[in-house]
Design an enzyme around this catalytic site. Structure first.
Site, mmCIF file in Angstrom:
data_model
loop_
_atom_site.group_PDB
_atom_site.id
_atom_site.type_symbol
_atom_site.label_atom_id
_atom_site.label_comp_id
_atom_site.label_asym_id
_atom_site.label_seq_id
_atom_site.Cartn_x
_atom_site.Cartn_y
_atom_site.Cartn_z
ATOM 1 N N HIS A 124 -3.696 -5.238 0.882
ATOM 2 C CA HIS A 124 -3.501 -5.718 2.247
ATOM 3 C C HIS A 124 -4.061 -7.140 2.345
ATOM 4 O O HIS A 124 -4.985 -7.514 1.625
ATOM 5 C CB HIS A 124 -4.253 -4.842 3.253
ATOM 6 C CG HIS A 124 -3.754 -3.447 3.357
ATOM 7 N ND1 HIS A 124 -2.530 -3.129 3.897
ATOM 8 C CD2 HIS A 124 -4.318 -2.257 2.999
ATOM 9 C CE1 HIS A 124 -2.354 -1.820 3.869
ATOM 10 N NE2 HIS A 124 -3.419 -1.270 3.334
ATOM 11 N N CYS A 175 0.836 -1.202 0.000
ATOM 12 C CA CYS A 175 0.000 0.000 0.000
ATOM 13 C C CYS A 175 0.876 1.260 0.000
ATOM 14 O O CYS A 175 1.575 1.519 -0.972
ATOM 15 C CB CYS A 175 -0.988 -0.032 1.155
ATOM 16 S SG CYS A 175 -2.392 1.091 0.905
#
Length: 532
Positions: free
Chosen positions: A445, A352
């Site tokens: 994630h 991310c």
């Protein structure tokens, strides 16, 4: 009364608020433990936290962002996570401001003063409606407070502790961490600092993280009951290796902390060492829990370049401040250390925000408002921050294995090259991320929780690092999580007075609880719950 859509009939389900003497007293795990104990009894139960402040978040199947602790509690209750379970999520962007996520969607940035000065009160109606809906559709709702209910400077605008307890007439149990010391003073002081109206709801206490012989504690519990008129519902022992999702960002003071892992020995001849850069505003550091679950994988958090030297894999995790984290890496010499690793073909994984800062350029007029910033240049990626946040639960393939994840980011990545995509669809078309040499990046994630993909990735890391590490063929991250949640349920079932807890949940606030002076002054303008 007709049945609602859940099949329940009759009045709203029972409820309980689990408060704490302090932050990190154990509210989240006690709430999860009660949920697992109840669902094993056949009770349809849901967790609830009116307002959560956390950088660890999760995406529900319908694209709502909630605190990851509430997603964990939903798993404990064996129900699907929902925005109803965490209607207000605050994601800190610094010491004095947070992004406000309402019903799973970001609605703006607010300073702490601005939030407590009025915005919090505006959200009270939403919070009470969500709790009421959960109580209509479940037999019981176990609510988690935040911080301490005795934060008297914030009581006027409280919507997560005594404010919601008074509005819904919920009995409250207060959890105290005895491992810190001073638990009796904390129980007494917490109760005595509440107003008479709030004290009426404090049913008793739960001692958490006790080590030793409980019989030595019992005289103190009796004295506490004499002083407060309230009983202790359980003494939960200190338990190692629970490893459940944490609510707050990892503190820098925990640099060097080893992530909890299973005790099993390595499956191959070598261990694999993973260093996680403890960047500012680190978010969803729970991503590395799946690595720590592998026998022979040692995970630790670092903030010095020397600590990368013996690492077989370096992870740059998510962050709520990508540009700030980038500057931090440069200031500490970690950026140069990462560049050296890339040049030497030593594995690096960015997730991310960590993926974004590994790229060539970041255009950010949203999060940091820093404009155009040069990235580390380790991946051929350019990132533009969009106003709209991406919140999805994607599925794909990587390294020949099925992989699932969730996305929570404003940054939009333009991939300009690379050796291969990180994750593709079943037709081989790129879905996310890229790889150059031993440097990998993805927005997803939770991808490492996919067992087959995690093993394939670790085999690549071990080969690049020259380690005789072999992933265990039978490690199931999902099964390990279930075992941990069952352990929480066991702690409640074996060490709490479950009959008394069940009566409290079903019957509500007990009568005749005494007032403990001095108490707090009356609220002049507030969220007074049922007394508004």
């Amino acid at each position: 009364m007709t049945a609602d859509r859940s099949g329940r009939t009759g009045p709203p389900g029972g409820g309980l608020l689990v408060a704490g003497t302090t932050s990190d007293a154990g509210k989240s795990v006690v709430t999860a433990g009660i949920c697992r104990w109840l669902v094993r009894k056949g009770v349809k139960v849901a967790p609830f936290k009116a307002q959560n402040m956390s950088l660890n978040s999760f995406v529900t199947r319908d694209g709502a962002e909630i605190g990851r602790a509430q997603a964990m509690q939903a798993a404990a209750a064996r129900v699907e996570p929902s925005a109803l379970m965490n209607p207000v999520l605050l994601k800190p962007g610094g010491d004095r401001s947070s992004q406000v996520v309402l019903m799973g969607k970001p609605v703006g940035e607010l300073s702490a003063r601005g939030y407590h000065a009025g915005r919090q009160e505006q959200l009270f109606g939403t919070v009470t409606e969500c709790l009421a809906e959960l109580r209509r559709t479940h037999d019981a709702v176990i609510c988690e407070g935040a911080g301490s209910p005795a934060e008297i400077n914030l009581r006027r605008s409280d919507i997560v502790n005594m404010g919601i307890a008074r509005a819904a007439r919920l009995p409250v149990v207060v959890v105290g961490d005895i491992d810190r010391g001073g638990v009796f003073a904390s129980f007494f002081g917490t109760t005595a600092l509440l107003s008479p109206e709030d004290q009426e709801l404090i049913a008793g206490y739960v001692v958490n993280k006790f080590r030793g012989d409980v019989s030595l504690l019992e005289p103190g519990l009796e004295m506490l009951r004499d002083l407060t008129g309230r009983r202790t519902f359980g003494v939960l022992p200190f338990a190692h290796g629970l490893g459940i999702d944490e609510e707050d960002g990892l503190r820098v003071s925990l640099r060097g902390a080893v992530r909890e892992s299973v005790v099993a020995p390595p499956h191959g001849a070598d261990v694999l060492r993973v260093a996680v850069c403890a960047v500012p505003l680190m978010s969803n550091f729970t991503d590395v829990d799946a690595l720590a679950a592998e026998p022979g994988v040692v995970v630790r958090f670092v903030d010095r370049p020397e600590e990368l030297a013996d690492a077989d894999l370096v992870v740059v995790p998510g962050t709520r401040g990508t540009v700030r984290a980038l500057a931090w890496l440069r200031e500490r010499g970690l950026a140069d250390a990462l560049a050296r690793r890339a040049a030497e073909g030593r594995p690096v994984l960015g997730i991310c925000g960590g993926y974004q800062l590994l790229g060539e350029r970041i255009d950010d007029d949203v999060e940091s408002r820093a404009g155009t910033v040069e990235g580390l240049g380790l991946l051929p990626v350019r990132v533009r921050f969009a106003v709209e946040k991406t919140l999805t639960r994607p599925v794909g393939e990587a390294l020949g294995e099925h992989v699932e994840g969730y996305e929570i980011h404003h940054g939009v990545a333009e991939v300009l090259g690379g050796d291969e995509a990180f994750i593709s669809d079943d037709q081989g078309h790129s879905l996310d991320g890229c790889r150059v040499g031993a440097v990998w990046g993805t927005h997803w994630h939770g991808s490492l929780e996919s067992d087959g993909f995690r093993r394939a990735f670790l085999r690549r890391v071990a080969a690049a690092a020259g380690r005789a590490f072999v992933p265990a063929p039978d490690t199931s991250f999902g099964a390990l999580r279930e075992e941990q949640l069952d352990r929480l349920g066991d702690l409640v079932e074996e060490h709490a007075d479950t009959d008394a807890l069940l009566r409290l949940i079903e019957d509500g606030v007990p009568g005749g609880l005494p007032f403990i002076p001095p108490g707090a002054p009356p609220l002049t303008r507030s969220l007074q719950g049922g007394n508004r």
